[in-house]
Design an enzyme around this catalytic site. Structure first.
Site, PDB file in Angstrom:
ATOM      1  N   SER A 238       0.835  -1.198   0.000  1.00  0.00           N
ATOM      2  CA  SER A 238       0.000   0.000   0.000  1.00  0.00           C
ATOM      3  C   SER A 238       0.878   1.260   0.000  1.00  0.00           C
ATOM      4  O   SER A 238       1.683   1.457  -0.899  1.00  0.00           O
ATOM      5  CB  SER A 238      -0.957  -0.046   1.194  1.00  0.00           C
ATOM      6  OG  SER A 238      -2.035   0.831   1.010  1.00  0.00           O
TER       7      SER A 238
ATOM      8  N   ASP B 117      -5.658  -3.883  -2.563  1.00  0.00           N
ATOM      9  CA  ASP B 117      -4.654  -3.527  -1.551  1.00  0.00           C
ATOM     10  C   ASP B 117      -4.065  -4.758  -0.856  1.00  0.00           C
ATOM     11  O   ASP B 117      -4.789  -5.616  -0.350  1.00  0.00           O
ATOM     12  CB  ASP B 117      -5.316  -2.611  -0.518  1.00  0.00           C
ATOM     13  CG  ASP B 117      -4.311  -1.901   0.355  1.00  0.00           C
ATOM     14  OD1 ASP B 117      -3.559  -2.584   1.073  1.00  0.00           O
ATOM     15  OD2 ASP B 117      -4.275  -0.659   0.324  1.00  0.00           O
TER      16      ASP B 117
END
Length: 712
Positions: free
Chosen positions: A49, A195
């Site tokens: 991320s 993610d």
């Protein structure tokens, strides 16, 4: 661990693992500063991320100071919005979209309704990353970056952790940070990725699989909220998600060994959405790392060894100019590649100019046909190529838009627009507009570009309007006319870049107008006319709904078609607006003028004044005549604050207005201008500005307003 990674290395093979954490992940930059100051070598980076963004930039050869500079230059409000800036978008599109709920586009087909897979496609973030990573965009093996790199993502279909090691570095970073529901998923090698924090926010397991002999793990994850902090639904939802990921997080931590180093940064008072506090977050990250200086010192190497390591990294970081030897457009689904090609100004055989390329990508994206537009630098033998990949919207090609207008003194108007795009190779589209309420409108227009670049167009149209006009005498309404108009037309025109448009055409019109309330003995009207209409618009405003800078000018002209009609009139309406701002203070100057050129306009075609910001102390359209003039100065003080229901700010303001209408040109006089004004407050919503105000006519008279919509 490759053989190349072991040659000449005296220290343990060290992998830096950077966790996700939203804005808190910016603290990784501060940690990198300390690692370099302490001469701690990093042989590979694994990021999840936000950790993938910082780690990817570091692996691409940027220094911590360079990454910090890039982060502090980011306009976070803009980069997390997919909307092109107004002057980057064709005028006809931004004009239409400004009438409807901002950021809401619903895909519609006969059998289903579809919505986007995320609130943000990440178009601007993608362009920003590409621009920064340009020197390494042609590297498709992440082991051949200045520092080997892995971005960690989650396979949305299987739930598996995916370690991205090749392909487009930008796309890998975007996949690693595509928070479900916020960012649209990214497809890589037929896998739908989101993610990496869903399965491995701190991907120590990945580092172990890659043969790490020492791991330096930096964890910026938010801590669980306390009982007192669980105040609302959002807090509870965040807590549930944090608990869900906690078990995996503990598992990742269990994989650390005694020679590994864990830096858990508390970053108290800083949340994962505090992007505008980037400078403070970097400082906090640096301070937290300095506090662990003794622990980190065990991984330091001598100055000479560190210099050799950095020189090796620098040697892999070649910043040669890119000469574009060829351009490849990956054919988009349902859209002609020529529509893309005609918007590309980047030249083959010349050095790649980032500003030109960014404008090309923006122009393609601003057509409104694509979810995102990506580009990649490719290499074939000794030649560099530019590969452009437009991704059509999965929820297209037909769309619904919803809107609302409201005036407490008159009407409540739900709005609906249905847009059918790509009906032929040149991008013809059908737009159907519906406005409901006391005054209602049905309009349909088939917009057909003549060329692939959409410079020239033709536009056949149909419309039905019902409009109610109140007649006043001494402030009292004595009658209402209801006018119904059915028309068909054929227009042609030219788009003036993204700035404006000129169009002209002929329209056949059937019109009836009759009294519906009050004095029913008033005359009725009926017209069957062919009209010659034209319009010209130039728009340089930064925002049509909330202008703070720039200017706008429009001219509309209408007359019965010469030689076909006995009736004669001319109607010209001019509008101009200028906006100037200093920080939170905005001044708007508006001018409107209308003329019939010594002809008599029928009642139902006359100019009108009255209503909010149009001589605010008078009733809506209370003044009617053959000529009109209006001048308004408005002051607005804005306050940027995010509130519930996607409200992005609030404002207070006031206006001074002067104007009048006249029957004869000889009657026009500055001494005859009526003076009025308003005071108001309001909020900025996705539906447009909402005003609560009071229109002032005199010390004794005025009108309260609750108003939603644009005021010009």
């Amino acid at each position: 661990m490759s053989e190349e990674q072991t040659i000449g290395r005296k220290h343990p093979f060290t992998i830096l693992v950077l966790s996700g954490g939203g804005a808190r992940g910016i603290a990784h930059i501060g940690v990198l500063k300390v690692l370099e100051e302490l001469h701690i070598p990093v042989d590979m980076v694994v990021g999840t991320s936000m950790g993938a963004i910082v780690g990817g930039l570091y692996a691409a050869g940027l220094s911590p100071s360079e990454i910090e500079k890039k982060m502090l230059e980011v306009d976070w409000d803009d980069i997390f919005s997919d909307n092109p800036k107004p002057m980057q978008q064709p005028y006809r599109l931004r004009k239409d979209l400004s009438k409807y709920m901002q950021g809401v586009e619903i895909g519609y087909a006969v059998d289903q309704i579809q919505i986007p897979q995320g609130m943000i496609a990440g178009q601007k973030l993608r362009i920003a990353l590409n621009n920064i990573l340009l020197p390494v965009l042609s590297v498709d093996d992440f082991d051949r970056l200045p520092l080997p790199f892995r971005a960690v993502a989650t396979d949305l279909v299987t739930g598996e952790r995916v370690n991205l090691s090749s392909g487009s570095l930008t796309k890998a970073i975007m996949a690693s940070m595509s928070i479900p529901g916020i960012f649209a998923p990214v497809e890589i090698d037929n896998r739908i990725l989101v993610d990496g924090g869903v399965v491995a926010n701190l991907a120590i397991e990945t580092a172990r699989e890659l043969g790490a002999e020492r791991i330096i793990a930096v964890d910026v994850s938010s801590q669980l909220l306390s009982k007192d902090e669980l105040k609302n639904l959002v807090d509870v939802t965040k807590q549930v998600l944090a608990i869900y990921g906690r078990r995996n997080h503990l598992y990742q931590l269990s994989l650390l060994k005694k020679d590994d180093i864990l830096l858990s940064l508390k970053l108290e008072g800083l949340s994962n959405t505090d992007f505008k506090k980037a400078k403070e977050i970097i400082r906090e990250g640096e301070s937290a790392a300095i506090e662990k200086k003794e622990l980190l010192a065990s991984a330091s190497v001598s100055e000479e060894e560190y210099r050799q390591i950095k020189s090796y990294v620098s040697a892999r970081n070649r910043k040669e100019p890119v000469i574009v030897d060829f351009i490849e457009i990956l054919p988009p689904k349902k859209v002609s590649p020529l529509i893309v090609e005609k918007r590309i100004k980047t030249a083959v055989g010349k050095k790649l100019d980032l500003d030109t390329l960014e404008q090309d990508i923006t122009n393609i994206y601003a057509t409104g046909l694509f979810e995102r537009v990506d580009y990649q630098i490719t290499r074939m033998d000794e030649n560099y190529g530019l590969k452009i990949e437009p991704i059509t919207k999965p929820w297209g090609p037909n769309y619904l838009y919803l809107g609302l207008q409201f005036d407490s003194t008159r009407d409540f108007n739900p709005l609906l627009r249905y847009r059918m795009t790509q009906m032929n190779l040149r991008g013809g589209e059908l737009n159907i507009y519906l406005k409901m309420g006391i005054d209602h409108i049905i309009e349909a227009e088939f917009y057909q570009p003549i060329d692939y670049g959409d410079h020239f167009f033709i536009a056949p149209s149909f419309s039905y309007h019902q409009r109610n006009t109140d007649l006043y005498k001494d402030d009292d309404r004595y009658a209402r006319y209801r006018t119904r108009t059915t028309s068909t037309g054929l227009y042609g025109g030219v788009n003036i870049g993204n700035e404006g448009q000129f169009r002209a055409g002929i329209e056949g019109e059937n019109l009836t107008s009759e009294p519906s309330i009050g004095d029913i003995t008033l005359p009725e009207y009926e017209d069957n006319l062919f009209l010659l209409n034209s319009s010209f618009v130039i728009d340089h405003l930064d925002n049509l709904l909330f202008p703070e800078s720039g200017w706008y000018f429009s001219a509309d002209y209408s007359t019965p078609f010469p030689g076909l009609e006995e009736q004669e009139f001319h109607k010209l309406l001019l509008k101009g607006l200028g906006a100037w701002s200093n920080k939170h203070n905005t001044i708007l100057a508006y001018l409107e003028a209308g003329s019939s050129f010594d002809t008599e306009l029928p009642l139902y075609r006359s100019f009108t004044l009255g209503g909010f910001q149009r001589i605010s102390g008078l009733n809506l359209d209370e003044l009617i005549g053959n000529y009109e003039g209006l001048f308004r100065i408005t002051y607005i003080r804005s306050f940027a604050k995010t509130l519930p229901f996607s409200i992005t700010g609030y404002f207070i303001g006031s206006s001074i207005e002067t104007g009048n209408v006249w029957e004869e040109v000889d009657n026009i006089s500055l001494e005859d201008m009526k003076l009025s004004g308003s005071i108001f407050s309001g909020v900025k919503t996705p539906l447009g500005p909402v005003y609560i105000g009071y229109g002032i006519r005199s010390l004794e008279k005025g009108i309260f307003y609750f108003y939603l919509g644009p005021v010009f």
